[in-house]
Write an enzyme that holds these catalytic residues in place. Structure first.
Site, short mmCIF file in Angstrom:
data_model
loop_
_atom_site.label_atom_id
_atom_site.label_comp_id
_atom_site.label_asym_id
_atom_site.label_seq_id
_atom_site.Cartn_x
_atom_site.Cartn_y
_atom_site.Cartn_z
N SER A 256 0.83 -1.20 0.00
CA SER A 256 0.00 0.00 0.00
C SER A 256 0.87 1.25 0.00
O SER A 256 2.09 1.19 0.10
CB SER A 256 -0.92 0.01 1.23
OG SER A 256 -0.17 0.30 2.40
N SER B 135 0.79 3.67 2.30
CA SER B 135 0.74 4.33 3.60
C SER B 135 2.08 4.84 4.09
O SER B 135 2.14 5.71 4.96
CB SER B 135 0.15 3.38 4.66
OG SER B 135 1.05 2.33 4.95
N LYS C 45 4.74 0.77 9.88
CA LYS C 45 4.57 2.19 10.18
C LYS C 45 5.83 2.71 10.85
O LYS C 45 6.78 1.98 11.10
CB LYS C 45 3.37 2.42 11.11
CG LYS C 45 2.04 1.83 10.66
CD LYS C 45 1.49 2.47 9.41
CE LYS C 45 0.17 1.80 9.00
NZ LYS C 45 -0.32 2.31 7.69
N SER D 133 -3.09 6.69 5.51
CA SER D 133 -2.55 5.70 6.45
C SER D 133 -3.56 5.37 7.54
O SER D 133 -4.06 6.25 8.23
CB SER D 133 -1.26 6.21 7.08
OG SER D 133 -0.77 5.29 8.04
#
Length: 264
Positions: A73, A75, A130, A221
């Site tokens: 993705s 994010s 993250k 995100s």
């Protein structure tokens, strides 16, 4: 990919048990029955003996040294792009058992700014990635697209307009900023468009044994702003290297310039 980890452990144990059982018991029985003839080894034993060393080495490396992941993705753009293949250091934050992820040897803890792979509390069968923003005991505030930790705001410098490629083209036109933490800096993306409210604004106090994580692509995100703090027990490791980038939507498919880049 918890299913892959489970399958790897099961196959390693199964082939190991078969190989060991044959070596200690079954091979001798076959030899006695065969007499002067050369005993024929069963196919299952042959495959187990061939595959067990390979599976064992892969299990040890993947569980305790470094594990590969693919970024699915946007994010973590612009730090990580869709199609990046990364390596994660599995012992940075302690030695953990496969499948259960239970820490058995304590080595270190995440630092602010580390890019970490983890299993989110609400999706325990998935691996997410993250950046660590808040440490245990911190108070994190996110307002007007800016972060403050313990009342001290991070510094921001606009670097220009981002131009995406491949599957990341949707972020073309977003503003590229350098976000300065107390001891490190990294790039983030914001979509500067008028909106009646900013998503994910709030204040969070990070409990002991937890961390607060956010994606670098702040408007794309799903992170701690929406589901809370991350328990230390859910950490998988620290991302440290991009070893390949493959995006079928990008010109040439492979971005050779990203191979070998460190992750900051």
């Amino acid at each position: 990919m918890k299913w892959f980890e489970t399958a790897l452990v099961v196959l390693t144990l199964l082939t190991g048990v078969i190989w060991l059982l044959d070596r200690l018991v079954l091979a001798r029985r076959r030899a006695r029955k065969a007499g002067l003839l050369e005993p024929k080894e069963p196919v299952l034993v042959d495959y187990s003996r061939a595959f067990f060393p390979v599976l064992f080495v892969v299990l040890i490396l993947r569980s305790f040294v470094a594990e590969p992941f693919r970024i699915p993705s946007s994010s973590m753009m612009p730090t990580l792009l869709i199609g990046d293949f990364i390596l994660v250091n599995k012992f940075s934050y302690g030695i953990r058992l496969p499948i259960t992820n239970r820490k058995v040897i304590d080595i270190g803890e995440p630092a602010r700014g580390d890019v970490v792979v983890f299993r989110p509390p609400h999706q325990p069968d998935q691996d997410w990635i993250k950046r660590v923003i808040g440490l245990p005991g911190d108070t994190v505030e996110f307002r007007d697209n800016q972060i403050s930790v313990n009342g001290v705001p991070f510094a921001y410098q606009r670097e220009g307009t981002y131009e995406g490629v491949g599957r990341g083209r949707e972020m073309t036109g977003a503003s590229l900023y350098t976000e300065q933490m107390p001891d490190r800096a990294h790039e983030i993306l914001h979509i500067d468009q008028a909106a009646p409210f900013h998503l994910g604004e709030g204040t969070w106090t990070v409990p002991q044994g937890h961390y607060f994580v956010m994606g670098d692509n702040r408007d794309r995100s799903d992170d701690g702003r929406f589901w809370g703090t991350l328990p230390e027990s859910q950490l998988r490791g620290k991302a440290f290297l991009i070893w390949m980038n493959v995006d079928s939507s990008a010109p040439g498919w492979v971005d050779w310039g990203r191979i070998g880049q460190g992750i900051r």
